[in-house]
Scaffold this motif. Sequence first.
Motif, PDB file in Angstrom:
ATOM      1  N   PHE A  88       0.831  -1.207   0.000  1.00  0.00           N
ATOM      2  CA  PHE A  88       0.000   0.000   0.000  1.00  0.00           C
ATOM      3  C   PHE A  88       0.869   1.262   0.000  1.00  0.00           C
ATOM      4  N   THR A  89       1.921   1.252   0.811  1.00  0.00           N
ATOM      5  CA  THR A  89       2.800   2.422   0.884  1.00  0.00           C
ATOM      6  C   THR A  89       3.489   2.656  -0.455  1.00  0.00           C
ATOM      7  N   ARG A  90       3.900   1.593  -1.137  1.00  0.00           N
ATOM      8  CA  ARG A  90       4.494   1.746  -2.476  1.00  0.00           C
ATOM      9  C   ARG A  90       3.468   2.342  -3.444  1.00  0.00           C
ATOM     10  N   ALA A  91       2.224   1.908  -3.351  1.00  0.00           N
ATOM     11  CA  ALA A  91       1.177   2.467  -4.216  1.00  0.00           C
ATOM     12  C   ALA A  91       1.008   3.959  -3.946  1.00  0.00           C
ATOM     13  N   TYR A  92       1.070   4.328  -2.676  1.00  0.00           N
ATOM     14  CA  TYR A  92       0.941   5.736  -2.282  1.00  0.00           C
ATOM     15  C   TYR A  92       2.084   6.559  -2.884  1.00  0.00           C
ATOM     16  N   VAL A  93       3.298   6.048  -2.773  1.00  0.00           N
ATOM     17  CA  VAL A  93       4.457   6.741  -3.343  1.00  0.00           C
ATOM     18  C   VAL A  93       4.310   6.845  -4.859  1.00  0.00           C
TER      19      VAL A  93
END
Length: 191
Positions: A88-93
Motif C-alpha cells: 500500500f505504501t508503495r502504491a501511495y508513493v
Amino acid sequence: MPDKPLVRDRERTRRAILVAAERAVVDRGAKVSLAEIAALAGVSKGGLMHHFRTRDELIGAVVAHTIDRMWEEVRAHVDLSENRPGKFTRAYVRALTGGSEYLSEVFSPTGLLAALGSAGIESLGRLEHADARAWNDAFDADGLPPGRALAVRYAAEGVVAAINTPYLDAEQLACVRAELLALTEIDTEVP
C-alpha cells in the motif's frame, strides 16, 4: 427503463458540478460564488442548488469527492502481484510521485487542499477525521514499521507539493521516488 437515463444524467451533472467546483476553488479560492461554479459546470444556479442545497453542502461534497479521487488514485497504483509488506505504501508513493496531474494539483501549495483549508466549514472536521483514520488504518495494516511508513508517507506528500515548481526537476523526482520506494522494502536498513 426511462428512469435509467435520468439517473445517469443526475450523476453526470453532479460530477460535473463537483469537478467545476474543484477547479473554481483552485482558481478563485474557497469563497468562489455558486453562480461561477454553476457557469463552469454548464448548469444554472438553480440546477446547482438542486444537487447541493447550500454552499457548505457543496464544499463538503467537494472535500468528499477529493478524498474519493485520492483513494482511487492510490488504489490504481497497487501492484496486486506484490505479496510483501509495504504494498500500500508503495502504491501511495507511486501515485503521489508518478505524474498524476490531479494529485499534483490537489497537493500544490496553492492547490485544492490549501484553498479548502480556508473554507471555514465546521462540519468538514468529521469527514477529515474519518478520512485520517482510514489512511492511518491502511498504513498501519501495510506491514511496515510504523515510523518508516509515516516518514515515507509524509515525504511523498512533500514531494508531490514540490512537483511543477523550480525546486524539483525531473531527475530529482526520479531519484527521490526510487529512494522512497526502496524505503518501503522491509529489509532496507534505515540508520
